[in-house]
Write an enzyme that holds these catalytic residues in place. Structure first.
Site, PDB file in Angstrom:
ATOM      1  CB  SER A 183      -0.934  -0.086   1.206  1.00 42.30           C
ATOM      2  OG  SER A 183      -1.993   0.801   1.056  1.00 42.30           O
ATOM      3  CG  ASP A 353      -6.722  -3.859  -3.094  1.00 47.26           C
ATOM      4  OD1 ASP A 353      -7.314  -2.939  -2.500  1.00 47.26           O
ATOM      5  OD2 ASP A 353      -5.529  -4.112  -2.925  1.00 47.26           O
ATOM      6  CG  HIS A 386      -5.645  -2.811   0.554  1.00 44.35           C
ATOM      7  ND1 HIS A 386      -5.081  -2.358  -0.612  1.00 44.35           N
ATOM      8  CD2 HIS A 386      -5.033  -2.128   1.545  1.00 44.35           C
ATOM      9  CE1 HIS A 386      -4.173  -1.443  -0.334  1.00 44.35           C
ATOM     10  NE2 HIS A 386      -4.123  -1.289   0.982  1.00 44.35           N
TER      11      HIS A 386
END
Ligand SMILES: *[C@@H]1O[C@H](CO)[C@@H](O)[C@H](O)[C@H]1NC(C)=O
Ligand SMILES: *[C@@H]1O[C@H](CO)[C@@H](O)[C@H](O)[C@H]1NC(C)=O
Ligand SMILES: *[C@@H]1O[C@H](CO)[C@@H](O)[C@H](O)[C@H]1NC(C)=O
Ligand SMILES: *[C@@H]1O[C@H](CO)[C@@H](O)[C@H](O)[C@H]1NC(C)=O
Ligand SMILES: *[C@@H]1O[C@H](CO)[C@@H](O)[C@H](O)[C@H]1NC(C)=O
Length: 411
Positions: A183, A353, A386
């Site tokens: 991320s 995601d 995610h």
């Protein structure tokens, strides 16, 4: 603002915070029963003691000072659980995302967690804790209880913090570095590499749930949050700490959830995507440790990235101010096409995601289209959300073994 989403700030603001402060639908929210535990600061003793040594691994704590005085805490797992006499273990730096800290790499069992798997595969593992998180709230002169400490965005992590970590690990090990980001940790590396910083110290990089372009997230709650961060947010918090465990954030979240069309039921799914493979016990452990603070300005910068559809430095909003800081009316762009084309990159992204959206990853891949074909490895995991990339119980087989072979291939 025609664009949806707040990017990584959604991770925080919404999924984690919502779960933590308990505004998600009562009863049926599967993680709600863990709320009480979430408030406790689980590990005053440091990450080595609380999350590494307990599994029988060696672990060392380090503090690294950036060139502008921030002091970052690092953990080193120098070898696997079964010691061998190898003296030449390639270093790997692990950089977590926004509003969490280094413990996110250590949440599942050692057989399932990336940091342990890499140590057991022969790597020398270094875990970063970003500035502002619980073990990196230190500075040579600034007080973390005062707003001056929080006057920064991810530009500063790119310009000062990641370079300091690379310099330190390189100097300690005498070797070039393999990198793993999740991320925000992917954005930091992409931006740093695009400026050519520390490139001479890098062997390769694995980017999990890559975040660069952030224009395609679509949840209503993200739209509301992004608008807020572009508008009233700075007056709400000032240019100060964004403490997700604080009263102000709780009020903010309640406000978001009261907006028309916003559905705060099952937020973890709505905001990070449908994570296929999370372990409920791991989520509980996660919430004992996270979320962690960041700066409000950092979230404003993410919201700008969503709004603008390009990856560039923080926008001061006024031409004159940008001129003063950058010598040009608009903030400089991080030109990702400038990442050296022969730098080995491994990108892994998920079909479920909601933050690293498939369309945004395509934009990133487009920016990398001139990369040497043999040096760009792209993995698409249809059923991953995610959080599966850091906590999925299947991540070893699906992603981490590939990361370890990729690193070995380019060692
Ligand atoms: C490692 O070195 C120690 C002594 O230095 C020795 O006793 C041990 O057998 C060695 N282990 C391996 C796996 O070579
Ligand atoms: C910041 O505030 C906390 C709680 O109010 C206190 O425990 C801590 O010592 C303060 N830190 C500094 C550096 O003043
Ligand atoms: C924040 O930092 C910028 C430089 O990046 C500086 O121009 C500004 O005066 C600082 N603001 C505060 C409130 O410290
Ligand atoms: C989930 O976590 C618990 C506690 O660590 C562990 O006992 C269990 O085996 C895990 N389940 C899976 C599927 O990994
Ligand atoms: C980025 O760099 C490439 C060459 O490395 C250049 O062709 C392109 O125009 C640049 N893009 C921007 C937005 O500056």
């Amino acid at each position: 603002m025609g664009r949806a989403g707040t990017g990584s700030s959604c991770i925080v603001m919404i999924s984690l915070l919502a779960v933590v402060v308990g505004v998600a639908g009562a009863g049926r929210q599967p993680f709600r029963r863990h709320l009480a535990a979430a408030d406790a600061d689980a590990s005053p003793v440091g990450i080595c003691a609380s999350a590494v040594a307990i599994h029988g691994y060696k672990c060392q704590e380090f503090d690294v000072k950036t060139d502008n005085g921030y002091i970052l805490n690092l953990q080193r797992i120098p070898q696997g659980v079964v010691p061998d006499n190898s003296t030449n273990r390639p270093p790997v730096v692990l950089q977590h995302g926004v509003l969490v800290d280094g413990v996110t790499w250590l949440l599942n069992s050692p057989q399932q967690s990336l940091a342990f798997i890499l140590a057991d595969s022969g790597f020398d593992v270094w875990i970063v804790n970003a500035r502002g998180t619980r073990f990196s709230r230190k500075h040579a002169s600034l007080d973390p209880n005062k707003s001056e400490f929080w006057n920064w965005t991810w530009d500063d992590l790119v310009a000062h913090d990641l370079p300091a970590v690379f310099g330190f690990v390189h100097q300690q090990t005498g070797q070039k570095i393999h990198y793993v980001g999740h991320s925000m940790g992917t954005l930091m590396a992409l931006a740093m590499f695009s400026e050519g910083k520390q490139i001479n110290m890098v062997k390769s990089a694995a980017l999990l749930s890559p975040i660069a372009y952030l224009s395609h997230m679509t949840t209503k709650l993200c739209v509301v949050a992004a608008k807020a961060f572009m508008g009233e947010m700075t007056s709400f918090f000032g240019f100060a700490e964004f403490n997700p465990k604080g009263q102000a954030v709780e009020s903010l979240l309640k406000y978001f959830c009261a907006q028309p069309g916003v559905d705060c039921y099952d937020m973890l799914t709505a905001l990070t995507g449908t994570n296929c493979c999370l372990n409920a016990s791991t989520i509980q452990y996660f919430l004992k440790n996270e979320p962690q603070s960041t700066s409000t300005l950092n979230l404003v910068h993410f919201a700008q990235t969503v709004r603008d559809g390009i990856v560039r430095k923080y926008d001061y909003g006024k031409t004159k101010e940008n001129q003063g800081h950058y010598g040009q009316p608009k903030p400089p762009v991080y030109n990702l096409s400038n990442i050296p084309h022969d730098l080995p990159l491994f990108l892994s992204y998920g079909g479920q995601d909601a933050l690293s959206d498939v369309k945004d990853v395509q934009t990133l891949l487009d920016a990398l289209r001139s990369h040497d074909v043999g040096k760009l490895h792209v993995q698409y995991v249809e059923d991953y959300g995610h959080l599966d990339f850091i906590m999925g119980v299947t991540a070893k087989d699906v992603v981490y073994n590939q990361v370890a072979s990729f690193f070995k291939n380019y060692n």
